[in-house]
Motif scaffolding. Structure first.
Motif, mmCIF file in Angstrom:
data_model
loop_
_atom_site.group_PDB
_atom_site.id
_atom_site.type_symbol
_atom_site.label_atom_id
_atom_site.label_comp_id
_atom_site.label_asym_id
_atom_site.label_seq_id
_atom_site.Cartn_x
_atom_site.Cartn_y
_atom_site.Cartn_z
ATOM 1 N N GLU A 1 0.837 -1.190 0.000
ATOM 2 C CA GLU A 1 0.000 0.000 0.000
ATOM 3 C C GLU A 1 0.877 1.247 0.000
ATOM 4 N N TYR A 2 0.240 2.403 -0.015
ATOM 5 C CA TYR A 2 0.927 3.668 -0.264
ATOM 6 C C TYR A 2 2.059 3.947 0.728
ATOM 7 N N PHE A 3 1.831 3.702 2.020
ATOM 8 C CA PHE A 3 2.825 4.079 3.028
ATOM 9 C C PHE A 3 3.822 2.964 3.346
ATOM 10 N N ALA A 4 3.811 1.889 2.577
ATOM 11 C CA ALA A 4 4.659 0.738 2.897
ATOM 12 C C ALA A 4 6.137 1.091 2.895
ATOM 13 N N ALA B 1 -4.248 -8.958 -6.553
ATOM 14 C CA ALA B 1 -3.742 -8.808 -7.917
ATOM 15 C C ALA B 1 -4.619 -7.893 -8.759
ATOM 16 N N ARG B 2 -5.876 -7.678 -8.336
ATOM 17 C CA ARG B 2 -6.770 -6.811 -9.107
ATOM 18 C C ARG B 2 -6.525 -5.336 -8.814
ATOM 19 N N ASN B 3 -5.757 -5.070 -7.777
ATOM 20 C CA ASN B 3 -5.514 -3.697 -7.339
ATOM 21 C C ASN B 3 -4.242 -3.161 -7.991
ATOM 22 N N VAL C 1 3.295 -0.966 -5.917
ATOM 23 C CA VAL C 1 4.121 -0.975 -4.708
ATOM 24 C C VAL C 1 4.993 -2.227 -4.682
ATOM 25 N N SER C 2 4.432 -3.363 -5.098
ATOM 26 C CA SER C 2 5.215 -4.593 -5.172
ATOM 27 C C SER C 2 6.412 -4.409 -6.105
ATOM 28 N N GLY C 3 6.189 -3.760 -7.236
ATOM 29 C CA GLY C 3 7.284 -3.507 -8.163
ATOM 30 C C GLY C 3 8.347 -2.595 -7.574
#
Length: 251
Positions: free
Chosen positions: A146-149, A183-185, A191-193
Motif C-alpha cells: 500500500e501507499y505508506f509501505a 492482484a486486481r488492485n 508498490v510490489s514492483g
C-alpha cells in the motif's frame, strides 16, 4: 536454534497471521518450533487456541517470575509462550531496571528444545519489540503493498541499524514478505514492483494473497494449514516455509 522476529511497527500488515502460519508450516516440515507472542493483544495466542488466562505466561517470564519451561503451552505441533494484556504495562514496570532490553534474550539463552523460535512483535518499536530484536538472529518483515509501505519500511530499517550499532551487531534482515496482496488492485502491483526494485535481494518470492480462509482460521483457534489445507492462504504459507528453510541453508 534460530530465532526470528516477525516485526513491523505498522499494524494490519499480516504480521500475526505470518507468525502463526509460518510457525505451523515450518513445524509441519518436521522442525521443532516455538512461537512467542509478545503482543499484549494476544492474537497469536488466540489463533492457536491457547489459554491466555493460564499462569505463568511470557509476561511473568520477562519479569523474572517464572522460567521458560513453566510458561510453555503445547498447541498442536507448535510450542507457545502465550501473551498477556499485562505486557502493555511492562515498559513502565521495567523503566528503572538495568538491562531491560535483554530480558527475552537471557530467558532463551541455553535452551535447546527447538530448531526455530518465531517472535510475534507488537505493532510498535517499544520495549517489547526491542527485546525481540535483541533476542533474534534475523528479522522477517511482513508488508502490505500500500501507499505508506516504503515509508514505514525505511523507519524500521533505521531502527534495525541502531539496534545493530548499540545492542546486537549480528542482527540481520531475513527478508521482506508481501502480504494481503490483491492482484486486481493496481496500487498493490505498483508498490510490489517498487519493493522489488529497491530490495531485490531481500524480497521473498512467495506473495501471500488476500484470502477469506486466512481471516477465518484464528476464530477456530487453528493455523490455516489445519483449518483449510487446500485454500490459497495455506498454499502460500507452505511455500513460504519451504523458501524460508532454503534461505537458512544458503552459504
Amino acid at each position: 536454534m534460530r530465532v526470528v522476529a516477525i516485526a513491523n511497527q505498522k499494524g494490519g500488515v499480516g504480521k500475526t497471521t505470518t507468525a502463526v502460519n509460518l510457525a505451523a508450516a515450518v513445524a509441519a516440515l518436521e522442525k521443532r518450533v516455538l512461537l512467542i507472542d509478545l503482543d499484549p493483544q494476544g492474537n497469536a495466542s488466540t489463533s492457536l487456541g491457547a489459554d491466555k488466562s493460564r499462569w505463568p505466561n511470557v509476561y511473568h517470564l520477562l519479569l523474572g517470575e517464572a522460567d521458560l519451561s513453566a510458561a510453555l503451552q503445547e498447541c498442536g505441533v507448535v510450542s507457545l509462550l502465550a501473551a498477556s494484556p499485562d505486557l502493555a504495562a511492562l515498559e513502565v514496570e521495567l523503566a528503572d531496571q538495568e538491562g531491560r532490553e535483554l530480558r527475552l534474550r537471557d530467558a532463551l539463552r541455553g535452551t535447546q528444545g527447538w530448531d526455530y523460535v518465531f517472535i510475534d512483535c507488537p505493532p510498535s518499536l517499544g520495549l517489547l519489540t526491542l527485546n525481540a530484536l535483541v533476542a533474534a538472529d534475523r528479522v522477517l518483515i511482513p508488508m502490505q503493498c500500500e501507499y505508506f509501505a516504503l515509508e514505514g519500511l525505511t523507519q524500521l530499517l533505521d531502527t534495525l541499524r541502531r539496534v545493530r550499532a548499540q545492542l546486537h551487531p549480528g542482527l540481520e534482515v531475513d527478508g521482506l514478505l508481501r502480504t494481503m496482496f490483491d492482484a486486481r488492485n493496481r496500487l498493490s502491483a505498483e508498490v510490489s514492483g517498487e519493493l522489488e526494485r529497491h530490495f531485490p535481494e531481500r524480497m521473498y518470492r512467495v506473495i501471500v494473497p488476500r484470502n477469506v480462509r486466512l481471516a477465518e482460521a484464528p476464530s477456530f483457534g487453528q493455523p490455516v494449514i489445519h483449518y483449510d489445507p487446500q485454500c490459497a492462504g495455506a498454499d502460500a504459507y507452505r511455500q513460504l516455509a519451504q523458501e524460508f528453510l532454503q534461505r537458512e541453508h544458503r552459504p
